[in-house]
Design a protein around this motif. Structure first.
Motif, PDB file in Angstrom:
ATOM      1  N   SER A 180      34.700  44.873  45.465  1.00  0.00           N
ATOM      2  CA  SER A 180      35.563  43.032  45.216  1.00  0.00           C
ATOM      3  C   SER A 180      35.226  43.010  43.881  1.00  0.00           C
ATOM      4  O   SER A 180      34.294  43.424  42.645  1.00  0.00           O
ATOM      5  CB  SER A 180      34.780  42.625  46.534  1.00  0.00           C
ATOM      6  OG  SER A 180      33.240  42.697  45.370  1.00  0.00           O
ATOM      7  N   ALA A 181      36.606  42.198  43.727  1.00  0.00           N
ATOM      8  CA  ALA A 181      36.252  41.589  41.901  1.00  0.00           C
ATOM      9  C   ALA A 181      37.535  40.479  41.420  1.00  0.00           C
ATOM     10  O   ALA A 181      37.573  40.007  43.045  1.00  0.00           O
ATOM     11  CB  ALA A 181      37.234  41.822  41.119  1.00  0.00           C
ATOM     12  N   ARG A 182      36.603  39.287  41.412  1.00  0.00           N
ATOM     13  CA  ARG A 182      37.001  37.992  40.699  1.00  0.00           C
ATOM     14  C   ARG A 182      36.987  37.202  40.377  1.00  0.00           C
ATOM     15  O   ARG A 182      35.901  37.979  38.883  1.00  0.00           O
ATOM     16  CB  ARG A 182      35.976  37.159  41.979  1.00  0.00           C
ATOM     17  CG  ARG A 182      35.626  36.987  43.407  1.00  0.00           C
ATOM     18  CD  ARG A 182      34.965  36.296  44.416  1.00  0.00           C
ATOM     19  NE  ARG A 182      34.834  36.107  45.571  1.00  0.00           N
ATOM     20  CZ  ARG A 182      35.677  35.797  46.615  1.00  0.00           C
ATOM     21  NH1 ARG A 182      36.458  35.662  46.213  1.00  0.00           N
ATOM     22  NH2 ARG A 182      35.416  35.654  48.070  1.00  0.00           N
ATOM     23  N   ASN A 183      37.821  36.505  40.183  1.00  0.00           N
ATOM     24  CA  ASN A 183      37.862  35.893  38.220  1.00  0.00           C
ATOM     25  C   ASN A 183      37.476  34.922  38.633  1.00  0.00           C
ATOM     26  O   ASN A 183      36.571  34.302  38.890  1.00  0.00           O
ATOM     27  CB  ASN A 183      39.774  35.558  38.194  1.00  0.00           C
ATOM     28  CG  ASN A 183      39.951  34.502  39.394  1.00  0.00           C
ATOM     29  OD1 ASN A 183      39.309  33.941  39.824  1.00  0.00           O
ATOM     30  ND2 ASN A 183      41.130  34.363  39.745  1.00  0.00           N
ATOM     31  N   ALA A 184      37.918  34.192  37.041  1.00  0.00           N
ATOM     32  CA  ALA A 184      37.072  33.051  36.702  1.00  0.00           C
ATOM     33  C   ALA A 184      36.700  32.382  37.589  1.00  0.00           C
ATOM     34  O   ALA A 184      35.598  31.243  37.624  1.00  0.00           O
ATOM     35  CB  ALA A 184      36.853  32.790  34.936  1.00  0.00           C
ATOM     36  N   GLU A 185      37.610  31.574  38.102  1.00  0.00           N
ATOM     37  CA  GLU A 185      37.843  30.665  39.262  1.00  0.00           C
ATOM     38  C   GLU A 185      37.581  30.958  40.571  1.00  0.00           C
ATOM     39  O   GLU A 185      37.335  30.496  41.675  1.00  0.00           O
ATOM     40  CB  GLU A 185      39.307  30.392  39.067  1.00  0.00           C
ATOM     41  CG  GLU A 185      40.183  29.828  37.998  1.00  0.00           C
ATOM     42  CD  GLU A 185      40.069  30.854  36.702  1.00  0.00           C
ATOM     43  OE1 GLU A 185      40.474  31.401  37.128  1.00  0.00           O
ATOM     44  OE2 GLU A 185      40.258  30.034  36.158  1.00  0.00           O
ATOM     45  N   GLY A 186      36.429  32.297  40.831  1.00  0.00           N
ATOM     46  CA  GLY A 186      36.652  31.968  42.107  1.00  0.00           C
ATOM     47  C   GLY A 186      37.293  33.466  42.712  1.00  0.00           C
ATOM     48  O   GLY A 186      37.398  33.429  44.024  1.00  0.00           O
ATOM     49  N   GLY A 187      38.995  33.269  42.740  1.00  0.00           N
ATOM     50  CA  GLY A 187      39.801  33.076  43.108  1.00  0.00           C
ATOM     51  C   GLY A 187      39.315  35.213  43.672  1.00  0.00           C
ATOM     52  O   GLY A 187      39.026  36.131  42.043  1.00  0.00           O
ATOM     53  N   VAL A 188      40.137  35.782  44.227  1.00  0.00           N
ATOM     54  CA  VAL A 188      40.387  37.151  44.041  1.00  0.00           C
ATOM     55  C   VAL A 188      41.269  37.810  43.859  1.00  0.00           C
ATOM     56  O   VAL A 188      42.074  37.687  43.523  1.00  0.00           O
ATOM     57  CB  VAL A 188      40.424  37.505  45.764  1.00  0.00           C
ATOM     58  CG1 VAL A 188      40.544  39.193  46.061  1.00  0.00           C
ATOM     59  CG2 VAL A 188      38.932  36.988  46.936  1.00  0.00           C
ATOM     60  N   VAL A 189      40.699  39.531  42.635  1.00  0.00           N
ATOM     61  CA  VAL A 189      41.456  40.133  41.669  1.00  0.00           C
ATOM     62  C   VAL A 189      42.127  41.607  42.697  1.00  0.00           C
ATOM     63  O   VAL A 189      40.933  41.890  43.021  1.00  0.00           O
ATOM     64  CB  VAL A 189      40.963  40.376  40.896  1.00  0.00           C
ATOM     65  CG1 VAL A 189      41.794  41.424  39.934  1.00  0.00           C
ATOM     66  CG2 VAL A 189      40.456  38.658  40.300  1.00  0.00           C
TER      67      VAL A 189
END
Length: 229
Positions: A180-189
């Motif tokens: 799982s991966a998330r960006n700085a804004e908390g969104g899913v990558v």
């Protein structure tokens, strides 16, 4: 395109006098010229030059160098095409060369190395502020959670030593790997897990290209292979 029209397009008359107006050269005509045409044009250029104002040697050497570079690129493209055709060949004997090789491809099931643990990769569709790898056992229980931290877009590698979060040996597997991966804004990558797996058998698809059978992954086309071990 005839030889006379080729000379006329360069402003050269076959019988020694300069053409009044150079004929336009189309893209199709230019593409039809090969090495033989180039050598004939160079010979004609030397035969028809003004003895009191001969062709500049520097310009002629530059033209030869440019043509040599183009010829080299053409030969390289032919070689690469031959290699690609060989890899994608429908020849059963060539397809058998895949058996026993280890390939990296997208998958969720991983078998441990002889010494324990697994090595894999993750494809990220964008830069991530946090990437997590979760290793699960046969019953779906979480054995180990690995925090890879911030990672750039692209393919990254990870290596699990085969121990659980409590430090015990995880066993012989197979294991299920989730990423799982998330960006700085908390969104899913978008992220895909890549596993190494041995090729146990090969079949030829309807298009004549090899289909690889990988334990824990299933059947995958060779176009899905990221790396070959």
């Amino acid at each position: 395109m005839s030889f006379d029209s080729t000379l006329a397009g360069l402003g050269i008359n076959r019988y020694g006098s300069a053409a009044a107006a150079p004929a336009p050269t189309t893209q199709a005509a230019a593409q039809s010229m090969d090495q033989g045409d180039f050598l004939r044009l160079m010979t004609a250029q030397m035969k028809n030059q003004d003895p009191f104002d001969p062709v500049d040697n520097t310009q002629m050497v530059a033209q030869m160098a440019q043509f040599s570079s183009l010829a080299g690129i053409s030969e390289m493209n032919t070689t690469l095409k031959s290699i690609q055709d060989r890899l994608n060949t429908s020849d059963p004997n060539a397809a058998l060369n895949w058996i026993g090789r280890t390939v990296l491809t997208e998958g969720a099931t991983a078998y441990p190395r002889t010494g324990g643990g697994i090595e894999g990769g993750i494809e990220l569709d964008g830069a991530a502020a946090g990437v997590t790898v979760t290793i699960q056992g046969a019953n779906g229980e979480t054995l180990r959670t690995v925090d890879l931290g911030a990672q750039p877009k692209g393919t990254i590698n990870y290596d699990w030593d085969g121990t659980t979060d409590s430090g015990e040996a995880a066993g012989a597997g197979p294991f299920t790997v989730k990423v799982s991966a998330r960006n700085a804004e908390g969104g899913v990558v978008g992220a895909r897990n890549l596993v190494w797996a041995p090729v146990t058998s090969v079949a030829l698809g309807s298009d004549g290209k090899p289909i690889l059978t990988l334990p824990g992954v299933g059947q995958v086309p060779i176009t899905a292979v990221r790396k070959i071990g």
